[in-house]
Design a protein around this motif. Structure first.
Motif, PDB file in Angstrom:
ATOM      1  N   ARG A  34      -2.639   6.063  -1.290  1.00 51.39           N
ATOM      2  CA  ARG A  34      -3.370   6.258  -0.036  1.00 51.39           C
ATOM      3  C   ARG A  34      -2.489   6.963   0.999  1.00 51.39           C
ATOM      4  O   ARG A  34      -1.283   6.741   1.054  1.00 51.39           O
ATOM      5  CB  ARG A  34      -3.833   4.913   0.522  1.00 51.39           C
ATOM      6  N   SER A  35      -3.135   7.783   1.817  1.00 50.81           N
ATOM      7  CA  SER A  35      -2.382   8.472   2.872  1.00 50.81           C
ATOM      8  C   SER A  35      -1.926   7.473   3.923  1.00 50.81           C
ATOM      9  O   SER A  35      -2.530   6.398   4.100  1.00 50.81           O
ATOM     10  CB  SER A  35      -3.244   9.547   3.522  1.00 50.81           C
ATOM     11  N   LEU A  36      -0.875   7.830   4.643  1.00 50.17           N
ATOM     12  CA  LEU A  36      -0.371   6.947   5.696  1.00 50.17           C
ATOM     13  C   LEU A  36      -1.408   6.780   6.801  1.00 50.17           C
ATOM     14  O   LEU A  36      -1.505   5.709   7.411  1.00 50.17           O
ATOM     15  CB  LEU A  36       0.933   7.497   6.259  1.00 50.17           C
ATOM     16  N   GLU A  37      -2.183   7.821   7.060  1.00 56.00           N
ATOM     17  CA  GLU A  37      -3.233   7.728   8.074  1.00 56.00           C
ATOM     18  C   GLU A  37      -4.286   6.706   7.655  1.00 56.00           C
ATOM     19  O   GLU A  37      -4.769   5.911   8.477  1.00 56.00           O
ATOM     20  CB  GLU A  37      -3.875   9.098   8.287  1.00 56.00           C
ATOM     21  N   SER A  53      11.415   4.847   7.095  1.00 62.47           N
ATOM     22  CA  SER A  53      10.082   5.357   7.375  1.00 62.47           C
ATOM     23  C   SER A  53       9.162   5.086   6.186  1.00 62.47           C
ATOM     24  O   SER A  53       9.628   4.868   5.062  1.00 62.47           O
ATOM     25  CB  SER A  53      10.140   6.863   7.631  1.00 62.47           C
ATOM     26  N   PRO A  54       7.835   5.103   6.402  1.00 60.82           N
ATOM     27  CA  PRO A  54       6.917   4.920   5.275  1.00 60.82           C
ATOM     28  C   PRO A  54       7.129   5.948   4.170  1.00 60.82           C
ATOM     29  O   PRO A  54       7.086   5.608   2.980  1.00 60.82           O
ATOM     30  CB  PRO A  54       5.531   5.075   5.920  1.00 60.82           C
ATOM     31  N   LEU A  85       0.815  -1.214   0.000  1.00 61.87           N
ATOM     32  CA  LEU A  85       0.000   0.000   0.000  1.00 61.87           C
ATOM     33  C   LEU A  85       0.849   1.265   0.000  1.00 61.87           C
ATOM     34  O   LEU A  85       0.495   2.258  -0.655  1.00 61.87           O
ATOM     35  CB  LEU A  85      -0.932  -0.004   1.221  1.00 61.87           C
ATOM     36  N   VAL A  86       1.962   1.244   0.713  1.00 65.26           N
ATOM     37  CA  VAL A  86       2.825   2.420   0.760  1.00 65.26           C
ATOM     38  C   VAL A  86       3.533   2.626  -0.578  1.00 65.26           C
ATOM     39  O   VAL A  86       3.599   3.748  -1.100  1.00 65.26           O
ATOM     40  CB  VAL A  86       3.852   2.293   1.904  1.00 65.26           C
ATOM     41  N   PRO A  89      -1.435   6.598  13.823  1.00 66.42           N
ATOM     42  CA  PRO A  89      -0.451   6.554  12.738  1.00 66.42           C
ATOM     43  C   PRO A  89       0.982   6.435  13.250  1.00 66.42           C
ATOM     44  O   PRO A  89       1.823   5.819  12.596  1.00 66.42           O
ATOM     45  CB  PRO A  89      -0.675   7.889  12.012  1.00 66.42           C
ATOM     46  N   ARG A  90       1.250   6.997  14.424  1.00 65.32           N
ATOM     47  CA  ARG A  90       2.602   6.908  14.982  1.00 65.32           C
ATOM     48  C   ARG A  90       2.995   5.451  15.229  1.00 65.32           C
ATOM     49  O   ARG A  90       4.139   5.055  14.977  1.00 65.32           O
ATOM     50  CB  ARG A  90       2.669   7.702  16.289  1.00 65.32           C
ATOM     51  N   SER A  91       2.033   4.643  15.707  1.00 64.63           N
ATOM     52  CA  SER A  91       2.316   3.222  15.946  1.00 64.63           C
ATOM     53  C   SER A  91       2.596   2.512  14.630  1.00 64.63           C
ATOM     54  O   SER A  91       3.481   1.646  14.549  1.00 64.63           O
ATOM     55  CB  SER A  91       1.126   2.565  16.648  1.00 64.63           C
ATOM     56  N   PHE A  92       1.849   2.876  13.591  1.00 66.58           N
ATOM     57  CA  PHE A  92       2.075   2.274  12.272  1.00 66.58           C
ATOM     58  C   PHE A  92       3.458   2.643  11.741  1.00 66.58           C
ATOM     59  O   PHE A  92       4.189   1.795  11.229  1.00 66.58           O
ATOM     60  CB  PHE A  92       0.993   2.731  11.296  1.00 66.58           C
ATOM     61  N   ARG A  93       3.832   3.927  11.860  1.00 61.12           N
ATOM     62  CA  ARG A  93       5.148   4.362  11.369  1.00 61.12           C
ATOM     63  C   ARG A  93       6.276   3.622  12.088  1.00 61.12           C
ATOM     64  O   ARG A  93       7.272   3.217  11.469  1.00 61.12           O
ATOM     65  CB  ARG A  93       5.304   5.876  11.553  1.00 61.12           C
ATOM     66  N   ARG A  94       6.102   3.423  13.385  1.00 63.57           N
ATOM     67  CA  ARG A  94       7.118   2.724  14.159  1.00 63.57           C
ATOM     68  C   ARG A  94       7.228   1.262  13.705  1.00 63.57           C
ATOM     69  O   ARG A  94       8.328   0.728  13.533  1.00 63.57           O
ATOM     70  CB  ARG A  94       6.791   2.806  15.646  1.00 63.57           C
ATOM     71  N   ALA A  95       6.061   0.614  13.508  1.00 65.86           N
ATOM     72  CA  ALA A  95       6.067  -0.776  13.048  1.00 65.86           C
ATOM     73  C   ALA A  95       6.675  -0.884  11.659  1.00 65.86           C
ATOM     74  O   ALA A  95       7.460  -1.808  11.375  1.00 65.86           O
ATOM     75  CB  ALA A  95       4.644  -1.325  13.052  1.00 65.86           C
ATOM     76  N   PHE A  96       6.321   0.037  10.784  1.00 66.70           N
ATOM     77  CA  PHE A  96       6.821  -0.016   9.407  1.00 66.70           C
ATOM     78  C   PHE A  96       8.343   0.120   9.368  1.00 66.70           C
ATOM     79  O   PHE A  96       9.027  -0.598   8.623  1.00 66.70           O
ATOM     80  CB  PHE A  96       6.167   1.094   8.574  1.00 66.70           C
TER      81      PHE A  96
END
Length: 206
Positions: free
Chosen positions: A167-170, A195-196, A161-162, A181-188
């Motif tokens: 699609r936006s990261l949110e 970073s995404p 998806l990225v 979104p911060r948790s997603f960025r950290r996981a990614f």
């Protein structure tokens, strides 16, 4: 009968598998859905009427959805006790390899439900017509857990998806079940090392 293309074979496979399942599960049984690799919209509508279930277009071979709770159903038409097999045994006896695991099924359900923003264990268990604890036990027997399967699915989906959508990261974060979104960025970043936004700017294979 004349076969003019692969679509006829795909449709025929769905009906053959359905007939085998009804032998085990009763003449009135219908799948929750069926899958075919390629169908025009008007053909999908016709196929849905014929099978009595929704039809999804997915990459890969055709198939039908059989609930996990239905797989232990014994063959009702055998003459000797030692000849009894379950529906779950059938793929192995037919030489289908590899036989689909519970983890495979869970990942498949996640691909369907995440489009609606629901990748919870409760939702997946409901689609399989079992309770969350039953699902947990089944995955534990395979040496995995729902959390591990979902994490693997989330990583693959996030990478796609990225890198391949606008699609936006949110939005991606929400689709994959992250509350922030911060948790997603950290996981990614843990998955990819970047970073995404960095991954999107320079995707692999670009």
């Amino acid at each position: 009968m004349t076969i003019t293309g692969h679509r006829h074979l795909d449709e025929g496979t769905v009906f053959v598998i359905g007939a085998v399942a009804r032998h085990f599960l009763g003449a009135g049984w219908v799948p929750d859905w069926v899958e075919v690799p390629d169908e025009p919209r008007n053909c999908i509508e016709t196929l849905e009427r014929l099978v009595g279930a929704p039809v999804h277009v997915r990459a890969g071979p055709p198939g039908i959805a059989i609930r996990l709770s239905e797989l232990p159903t014994l063959n009702p038409d055998v003459s000797h006790r030692q000849d009894k097999i379950t529906l779950q045994d059938l793929a192995g006896l037919m030489g289908v390899s590899p036989v689909q695991t519970v983890a495979d099924v869970v990942e498949h359900i996640l691909r369907i439900t995440f489009a609606h923003g629901d990748v919870s264990e409760v939702s997946v268990a409901r689609h399989l017509a079992i309770g969350p604890r039953t699902l947990q036990r089944a995955l534990r027997r395979e040496g995995t857990s729902f959390r591990e399967v979902r994490a693997g699915f989330a990583e693959k989906s996030a990478r796609h998806l990225v890198a391949r959508t606008g699609r936006s990261l949110e939005e991606i974060s929400s689709m994959l079940g992250y509350k922030h979104p911060r948790s997603f960025r950290r996981a990614f970043k843990g998955w990819t090392g970047v970073s995404p936004s960095g991954y999107r700017a320079n995707p692999p294979g670009a």
